[in-house]
Design a protein around this motif. Sequence first.
Motif, mmCIF file in Angstrom:
data_model
loop_
_atom_site.group_PDB
_atom_site.id
_atom_site.type_symbol
_atom_site.label_atom_id
_atom_site.label_comp_id
_atom_site.label_asym_id
_atom_site.label_seq_id
_atom_site.Cartn_x
_atom_site.Cartn_y
_atom_site.Cartn_z
ATOM 1 N N LYS A 234 0.835 -1.201 0.000
ATOM 2 C CA LYS A 234 0.000 0.000 0.000
ATOM 3 C C LYS A 234 0.873 1.255 0.000
ATOM 4 N N TYR A 235 1.958 1.215 0.745
ATOM 5 C CA TYR A 235 2.875 2.369 0.793
ATOM 6 C C TYR A 235 3.469 2.611 -0.595
ATOM 7 N N ASP A 238 0.929 4.159 -2.873
ATOM 8 C CA ASP A 238 0.594 5.544 -2.533
ATOM 9 C C ASP A 238 1.745 6.513 -2.760
ATOM 10 N N HIS A 239 2.995 6.013 -2.685
ATOM 11 C CA HIS A 239 4.156 6.905 -2.752
ATOM 12 C C HIS A 239 5.118 6.517 -3.873
#
Length: 329
Positions: A234-235, A238-239
């Motif tokens: 997920k990180y 998102d980034h």
Amino acid sequence: MNGDELRSFLLTNNTKQATEWDAIKKAFNPETVEINGEQVYVFDMIFDLTVTPIEDPIGISQQLPTAYVPMHIHHYIELIYVYQGQCTIVMQNGKMTISEGEIIIIDKRTPHAVEGISESDIVIDIKLKHDYLSSSFLSRFTHKSIISQFLVDSLINNRRVNNYLHFPFENRSNIAGIMEHIMCEYFEKDFCSADMINSYLFILFTELIRHSNNSNSIKPVDTKQDDIVLEFLKYIEDHYKDCSLTKMASHYNYHPNYASSVLKKATGKSFKDLLQIQRLNKAALYLTNSDLPVAEIAEKVGYTSLSFFYKKFNDIFLQTPKEYRENKL
């Protein structure tokens, strides 16, 4: 057929007398095979003398309370859905009770039987000629998300180990509505019903994948580790533009070497590979949904070198960004 008509249809069916097991044996003369030391019957049909073996991509039937079929296998995947009440699935390693709104998907050549159906229980059986849980089919769900790819891989691995997948949905989940649409189309066929059913099946399996990480019955044994992997993925999603292994590990208070090891063990890919995949998937979305120049897209997804972007894009998609955009028009 609408939802109310379907319920009336199923309730009426439930009062019918099932074909006796001796009559089924006499009519179909099923062969037996030995699996794990037990003789089991081989059936690729609905247990109703008025129904022929499956010719369509799917076959849907209702498990009648008075029906009895001993341990058997299919050469097709079988999906059992409890529309109302509950039933018990007998496997070689034990029994499992599934309740209203739940689904169990039983793999090919997996011995099983269904029992414990009362007059108030409505149990639906779907036999799938196509393997809707194959890697090639499920790859359709994963085109733009490293998280969904991870969930699909987990699903496939769990199926391989256990020979079944249990989805303990509650009866108020989206699954109930999807299954209702499938049954309405099947039991009262109309123009394009086959296409409608295939579309609903795609939605059904999308929903199963979406919720697979929320189900205790299909999670890997190391649930905590699995949760960590999902957090890392997920990180990255998102980034992705300015993500680094050090930043991600620091965000979760882990050492970079640990984070790298966890991702590699769970996905088979390095942090760098996952980051590249996510960036390139985003670039592919820009190419198909915008008129932005390729150089601007490369910059938006985190590439400072246009030539490096071209090389990596071609490695993943086997074509240039320009060719990809033209082929998607």
